[in-house]
Design an enzyme around this catalytic site. Structure first.
Site, PDB file in Angstrom:
ATOM      1  N   ILE A  25       0.815  -1.115   0.121  1.00  0.00           N
ATOM      2  CA  ILE A  25       0.224   0.049   0.109  1.00  0.00           C
ATOM      3  C   ILE A  25       0.714   1.197   0.001  1.00  0.00           C
ATOM      4  CG2 ILE A  25      -1.553   1.238   1.205  1.00  0.00           C
ATOM      5  CD1 ILE A  25      -2.732  -1.428   2.343  1.00  0.00           C
ATOM      6  N   GLY A  26       2.108   1.371   0.615  1.00  0.00           N
ATOM      7  CA  GLY A  26       2.898   2.377   0.824  1.00  0.00           C
ATOM      8  C   GLY A  26       4.047   2.153   1.691  1.00  0.00           C
ATOM      9  N   GLY A  28       6.578   4.382   4.337  1.00  0.00           N
ATOM     10  CA  GLY A  28       7.072   5.616   5.288  1.00  0.00           C
ATOM     11  C   GLY A  28       7.999   5.510   5.895  1.00  0.00           C
ATOM     12  N   ALA A  29       8.381   6.677   6.791  1.00  0.00           N
ATOM     13  CA  ALA A  29       9.442   6.639   7.626  1.00  0.00           C
ATOM     14  C   ALA A  29       9.435   5.390   8.444  1.00  0.00           C
ATOM     15  CB  ALA A  29       9.477   7.842   8.506  1.00  0.00           C
ATOM     16  N   TYR A  30       8.402   4.722   9.080  1.00  0.00           N
ATOM     17  CA  TYR A  30       8.420   4.077  10.196  1.00  0.00           C
ATOM     18  C   TYR A  30       8.166   2.466   9.630  1.00  0.00           C
ATOM     19  CZ  TYR A  30       8.362   8.620  12.420  1.00  0.00           C
ATOM     20  OH  TYR A  30       8.524   9.484  12.604  1.00  0.00           O
ATOM     21  N   ASP A 153       3.009  12.673  13.974  1.00  0.00           N
ATOM     22  CA  ASP A 153       2.996  12.680  12.830  1.00  0.00           C
ATOM     23  C   ASP A 153       1.860  12.710  12.118  1.00  0.00           C
ATOM     24  OD1 ASP A 153       4.278  12.624  10.287  1.00  0.00           O
ATOM     25  OD2 ASP A 153       4.588  10.474  10.137  1.00  0.00           O
TER      26      ASP A 153
END
Length: 313
Positions: A25-26, A28-30, A153
């Protein structure tokens, strides 16, 4: 209610093989998020976030287990504006990196707020929808803050919209829980919703979520970011275009950024940057976007503002 300590001590992680990944899906930073199905209930679609936890000599750090316990406790409330954490599973142990892969299994929602805004007609959201989504955002933030969780965030990509059009907060607490050594000033994290105290490397509190929420509400009105900075300095410059350049007394001591590197400016009203704001929403955002975090209202105080108690304008 079960104590966090006992929950941590009796928290068996299921194997990640209970779920079948469908597609990414995606990222990110984490961590990376995948769409998946529950093999024990194939009709249920879930979202799985893959994160890495640094191991200690005793295994998974107690701080991580404690935070997972808190998140699991929050699910007992089944809050309508918080994405449900269904399960926590373990993956492989990375001996070389001394890390353990964990999979956090959440309910799956088809779109985030950024996608929802992009798909809006040219007329944008109705006043009623703007007011309702803003209220749902602040209700979710208030719920987290009342349980001593700072999201840290908040941005449209971390707010999900259900098929019925209701807003839910996602990724709450995960930055703090699973990547506690990462600084918020990392270039990986989106600048546009970052509070000035974070940009200036100052201690922060729950007020940073209030700032981010204000930026998101403004974006729902205008359908474009309020402060689309290209760098940390440019981000501050855009913020000072609204708040005015802080006085020398308000400027933090002992930081590398010079106050004199920013032009002298007077403060403005949010509607000067976002002309779509109504009278009540302008007043609310003016309070939420105060440079001094101590001057910002709490999430509960925001919910008592006239913007949420008056009929949509």
């Amino acid at each position: 209610m079960t104590s966090v300590k006992s929950m941590c001590e009796n928290m068996p992680f299921r194997a990640s093989t209970n779920y079948e990944e469908l597609n990414e899906i995606g990222t990110g930073a984490y961590g990376t998020v995948y769409k998946a199905i529950d093999k024990q209930n194939p009709t249920r679609v879930v979202a799985i976030k893959k994160v890495r936890v640094k191991l200690t000599d005793d295994g998974v750090p107690m701080s991580t287990l404690r935070e997972i316990g808190v998140l699991k406790q929050l699910d007992q409330f089944s809050h309508p504006n918080i994405v449900k954490l269904i399960d926590v599973c373990h993956g492989q142990r990375l001996e070389k990196e001394q890390q353990l892969v964990l999979y956090l299994v959440f309910e799956h929602l088809e779109q985030d707020l950024a996608e929802y805004i992009q798909r809006l007609p040219s007329s944008g959201m109705s006043s009623h929808t703007l007011q309702r989504l803003s209220r749902e955002l602040m209700t979710g933030v208030d719920f987290l803050h009342s349980h001593r969780i700072i999201h840290r965030d908040l941005k449209p990509q971390n707010l999900l919209v259900s098929a019925s059009g209701h807003l839910k907060l996602a990724d709450f607490g995960l930055a703090k829980t699973y990547d506690f050594e990462m600084k918020l000033t990392s270039v990986v994290v989106t600048l546009w919703y970052r509070a000035p105290e974070v940009l200036l490397n100052q201690p922060y509190s729950s007020a940073l979520d209030i700032w981010s929420a204000a930026c998101i509400i403004a974006e729902m009105f205008s359908r474009e970011p309020l402060f689309p900075g290209a760098s940390e300095k440019n981000q501050l410059d855009r913020i000072f275009d609204l708040t005015g350049r802080p006085s020398s007394n308000a400027w933090p001591a002992g930081i590398s950024i010079s106050r004199e590197s920013f032009a002298q400016r007077s403060s403005k009203q949010p509607r000067e940057l976002c002309p779509y704001l109504c009278e009540y929403s302008n007043d609310l955002l003016a309070q939420m976007l105060a440079f001094d975090p101590r001057s910002r209202p709490s999430a509960l105080e925001c919910l008592h503002h006239d913007y949420f108690t008056q009929e949509p304008l």
